[in-house]
Scaffold this motif. Structure first.
Motif, PDB file in Angstrom:
ATOM      1  N   SER A 142     -30.400 -53.992 102.352  1.00  0.00           N
ATOM      2  CA  SER A 142     -30.591 -53.409 103.687  1.00  0.00           C
ATOM      3  C   SER A 142     -32.060 -53.117 103.956  1.00  0.00           C
ATOM      4  N   ASN A 143     -32.361 -53.080 105.232  1.00  0.00           N
ATOM      5  CA  ASN A 143     -33.683 -52.656 105.655  1.00  0.00           C
ATOM      6  C   ASN A 143     -33.808 -51.160 105.386  1.00  0.00           C
ATOM      7  N   ALA A 144     -34.917 -50.766 104.772  1.00  0.00           N
ATOM      8  CA  ALA A 144     -35.113 -49.367 104.407  1.00  0.00           C
ATOM      9  C   ALA A 144     -35.048 -48.437 105.617  1.00  0.00           C
ATOM     10  N   ASN A 145     -35.388 -48.953 106.781  1.00  0.00           N
ATOM     11  CA  ASN A 145     -35.382 -48.123 107.997  1.00  0.00           C
ATOM     12  C   ASN A 145     -33.978 -47.723 108.431  1.00  0.00           C
ATOM     13  N   ASP A 146     -32.994 -48.547 108.036  1.00  0.00           N
ATOM     14  CA  ASP A 146     -31.642 -48.344 108.567  1.00  0.00           C
ATOM     15  C   ASP A 146     -30.831 -47.317 107.790  1.00  0.00           C
ATOM     16  N   LEU A 147     -31.470 -46.658 106.808  1.00  0.00           N
ATOM     17  CA  LEU A 147     -30.724 -45.711 105.997  1.00  0.00           C
ATOM     18  C   LEU A 147     -30.807 -44.316 106.595  1.00  0.00           C
ATOM     19  N   SER A 148     -29.858 -43.459 106.165  1.00  0.00           N
ATOM     20  CA  SER A 148     -29.900 -42.050 106.589  1.00  0.00           C
ATOM     21  C   SER A 148     -30.987 -41.342 105.782  1.00  0.00           C
ATOM     22  N   GLY A 149     -31.322 -40.111 106.221  1.00  0.00           N
ATOM     23  CA  GLY A 149     -32.377 -39.367 105.538  1.00  0.00           C
ATOM     24  C   GLY A 149     -32.100 -39.183 104.051  1.00  0.00           C
ATOM     25  N   GLY A 150     -30.846 -38.798 103.745  1.00  0.00           N
ATOM     26  CA  GLY A 150     -30.480 -38.556 102.350  1.00  0.00           C
ATOM     27  C   GLY A 150     -30.559 -39.829 101.525  1.00  0.00           C
ATOM     28  N   GLN A 151     -30.079 -40.926 102.121  1.00  0.00           N
ATOM     29  CA  GLN A 151     -30.150 -42.219 101.426  1.00  0.00           C
ATOM     30  C   GLN A 151     -31.595 -42.607 101.184  1.00  0.00           C
ATOM     31  N   LYS A 152     -32.444 -42.401 102.205  1.00  0.00           N
ATOM     32  CA  LYS A 152     -33.865 -42.747 102.057  1.00  0.00           C
ATOM     33  C   LYS A 152     -34.482 -41.995 100.889  1.00  0.00           C
ATOM     34  N   GLN A 153     -34.187 -40.657 100.810  1.00  0.00           N
ATOM     35  CA  GLN A 153     -34.825 -39.896  99.743  1.00  0.00           C
ATOM     36  C   GLN A 153     -34.284 -40.318  98.377  1.00  0.00           C
ATOM     37  N   ARG A 154     -33.023 -40.789  98.351  1.00  0.00           N
ATOM     38  CA  ARG A 154     -32.500 -41.288  97.086  1.00  0.00           C
ATOM     39  C   ARG A 154     -33.161 -42.622  96.712  1.00  0.00           C
ATOM     40  N   VAL A 155     -33.466 -43.414  97.739  1.00  0.00           N
ATOM     41  CA  VAL A 155     -34.215 -44.659  97.474  1.00  0.00           C
ATOM     42  C   VAL A 155     -35.592 -44.313  96.902  1.00  0.00           C
ATOM     43  N   VAL A 156     -36.204 -43.275  97.495  1.00  0.00           N
ATOM     44  CA  VAL A 156     -37.525 -42.861  97.019  1.00  0.00           C
ATOM     45  C   VAL A 156     -37.443 -42.397  95.563  1.00  0.00           C
ATOM     46  N   ILE A 157     -36.394 -41.649  95.232  1.00  0.00           N
ATOM     47  CA  ILE A 157     -36.233 -41.194  93.845  1.00  0.00           C
ATOM     48  C   ILE A 157     -35.977 -42.392  92.929  1.00  0.00           C
TER      49      ILE A 157
END
Lengths: 234, 431
Positions: A142-157
């Motif tokens: 998926s495009n990183a932009n299309d994730l929810s805030g929580g998902q994004k921060q988990r991607v960052v982790i």
């Protein structure tokens, strides 16, 4: 102390600007972090807490003081070695995520390995393994932009974890999240600290988050102060 | 970061903002398109002229005449061995032949004595009346006596053989129909009589075999005949009478074809110093080439102007991109990417934009040019057969693509160095 300190920063001072407009961001700050410890650096915005984190994460250089990482003098490292150290030993989690837009989750997560020169195949395998832990495996393309805030921060982790770091530096990791997702992200970070012994350095003005850490270091106007009284954001 | 990852990342980053990349690529496209076409025109015309040059003479010969300025002061004393009558009208139009005194045997010996000259062949002037085939109509034909040293731009058949004892002819293409042949191939191998009038007024016919049909050309050089044919014609023309000291309008001097152009000009000077007028074929067409090169140079200059404008487009695009991706750069630096690699990444993005622009531009130019070529050859340029006004050479196309990528790369260095110099802290704070 029996085991050597992961981070041993002594008498760090840093100022910006010159002459009468000089701003002393840090004045003679000393901070020591033992392996596996979780430390919260707490302070208001402008207190110097981010500057301190940047210096101990080798993103910035102090005007004076000494800094060693795992017993090695970190300030004496040539730029190449310092870059390597950040790449191999540090993981970063930022408040604003800093995911690259228009780019897949997979590409975002593998960035540190790409910089390290790991082969594409090994990168993919490691990324899938890390994403699996956070139940994000199906989001890899998926495009990183299309994730929810929580998902994004988990991607960052996931990105911070992929190089199996010694230390994770988290700058207001829950600042952009609602309390429910923020709690999940906090749990994730402390679980990593507990289960894998990854040292955590969290910069925050959130007293609840700071309270979950083994130790709190309070900073006000560039100076370490003994207690949190009136230091954290009101 | 590995080189392959750098290139891959650069390509992907470029494709991330599609509209901006498209617009930048478009500017390069125009430059690449123009440059490809102008270069192709240059190559096409040069190729055509080169073929014409070859049809007028070989590279290893001088066309030698006697210079008029050879005379000492006052009238020269008559010597039956060397003196010959000057012709006021000059010989038939021969390449390299100026209006000059005829050359004598003594001149030929003197010429052959110059070191560096291998061999000297006098050129016999023959005035053919007509050519005919199978009892059909008779047509005037001018025979170029030096044609055996030339390479005709052939439509069919083979080149003249200098050494063959067979009397050989090469006819221009427009004689094929007129003489009643079905096509050029049909004419090859036919035996045609040439009519010639001797010095006493008697008419003779000398048969020759057509070995080749030459392309109609910008610089008509008439029919061609090999030495066997020319001497047969000359013999018929002289009617067996000794017309005095042999005299030739010009001679062909051979030299080592391996000589460098500097050595050729030295040799040319020493021949000239001996009192001869001397020219190479290249001398005669040098002027035409200079003019063509000048025109192509101006056209190329326009294309370069378009490319320079495009280069500023790249600088602008990438500066915006660097600004927009400040945090991304900061993040990469925080994660241990060195400034050198950041610089390489952005420079490669520029080069990739250059690659896209040049690839699309060159491809479009080749497609459009090929269509244009077909249309022009069938229409306005049909009177110049053998001329492909646009000639696409793989080497030139590669060169253009590399040039454009180099321009793009250089344009990318300013934004790239700005990106590389960014402080990770400031970049990460940037909102």
């Amino acid at each position: 102390m029996t085991s050597p300190l992961v981070i041993d920063a002594r008498n760090i001072s840093k100022s910006y600007g010159k002459g009468s407009s000089t701003f002393h961001a840090l004045k003679d700050v000393t901070l020591q972090v033992a392996p596996g410890e979780s430390v919260a650096i707490v302070g208001k915005s402008g207190s110097g807490k981010s500057t301190l984190m940047h210096i101990i994460a080798l993103l910035d250089t102090p005007d004076s003081g000494s800094l060693s990482f795992n017993g090695r003098d970190a300030l004496a490292l040539p730029p190449k070695k310092a870059s390597e150290l950040r790449n191999k030993e540090f993981g970063f989690v930022f408040q604003q995520f800093f995911l690259t837009p228009e780019t897949s989750v997979m590409d975002n997560v593998t960035l540190p390995l790409k910089i390290a020169g790991v082969s594409p195949r090994a990168r993919r395998e490691r990324a899938l393994a890390v994403l699996r832990q956070f139940e994000l495996e199906d989001k890899a393309a998926s495009n990183a932009n299309d994730l929810s805030g929580g998902q994004k921060q988990r991607v960052v982790i996931s990105r911070a974890l992929i190089n199996e770091p010694t230390v994770i530096f988290a700058d207001e990791p829950t600042g952009n999240l609602d309390s429910a997702t923020g709690a999940i992200v906090e749990d994730t970070l402390f679980q990593l600290n507990r289960d894998r012994g990854i040292t955590l350095v969290i910069v925050t003005h959130d007293e609840d988050l700071a309270a979950r850490c083994d130790r709190q270091v309070f900073i006000r106007d560039g100076v370490v102060v003994p207690s949190g009284a009136g230091v954290a954001a009101a | 970061m590995k080189a392959t990852d750098l290139v891959g990342s650069a390509a992907r980053n470029t494709l991330r903002s599609k509209l901006r990349t498209t617009l930048t690529v478009l500017a390069l496209f125009i430059g690449a398109f123009t440059l490809t076409l102008t270069t192709a025109v240059g190559a096409g015309v040069t190729d055509y002229v080169t073929k014409q040059v070859a049809s007028l003479g070989a590279d290893d010969v001088f066309i030698v005449t006697r210079t008029a300025g050879d005379t000492t002061e006052g009238p020269r004393a008559y010597d039956p061995k060397t003196s010959s009558a000057s012709s006021a009208t000059g010989g038939p139009a021969l390449p390299g032949a100026g209006q000059s005194d005829p050359m004598t045997e003594a001149d030929l010996e003197k010429l052959a004595g110059i070191s560096g000259i291998f061999r000297v062949d006098p050129v016999q002037a023959v005035a053919v009346d007509f050519v005919q085939y199978n009892g059909g109509g008779q047509f005037e034909l001018s025979v170029n006596p030096t044609s055996s040293i030339t390479r005709a731009d052939l439509l069919a058949g083979a080149q003249l053989s200098e050494s063959s004892g067979t009397r050989e002819l090469v006819l221009p293409a427009d004689y094929v129909d007129a003489l009643g042949f079905a096509d050029a191939q049909d004419a090859v191998g036919a035996v045609v009589p040439l009519g010639i009038t001797d010095v006493l007024g008697a008419r003779h016919q000398v048969d020759g075999t057509v070995v080749g049909i030459s392309q109609e050309s910008l610089l008509p050089s008439g029919g061609g005949a090999n030495p066997a044919m020319v001497s047969a014609l000359a013999e018929a023309q002289s009617a067996g009478i000794d017309t005095g000291p042999a005299r030739y309008p010009l001679a062909v001097a051979y030299f080592d074809p391996a000589l460098s152009s500097a050595q050729v000009s030295d040799l040319q000077e020493s021949v000239a110093a001996a009192g001869f007028g001397v020219q190479t074929i290249q001398d005669q067409l040098g002027v035409i080439k200079t003019v063509i090169d000048g025109i192509i140079g101006v056209l190329n200059a326009f294309a370069i102007v378009a490319l320079v404008a495009a280069a500023f487009g790249i600088v602008n695009t990438l500066l915006m991109s660097v600004q927009e991706r400040t945090r991304e750069i900061g993040l990469m630096k925080a994660m241990g990417m060195r400034a050198g690699k950041i610089f390489a990444l952005f420079s490669l993005e520029a080069a990739f934009i250059g690659f896209l622009g040049s690839l699309i531009g060159v491809a479009a130019a080749v497609l459009a040019g090929s269509a244009l070529n077909a249309a022009l050859s069938a229409g306005p340029l049909s009177s110049l057969p053998g001329l492909n006004i646009l000639l696409f050479e793989p080497g030139a196309i590669m060169g253009i693509m590399l040039l454009i990528m180099a321009i793009a790369f250089i344009s990318g260095t300013l934004p790239a160095s700005r990106a590389a110099r960014k402080n990770p802290i400031d970049s990460l704070r940037y909102e």
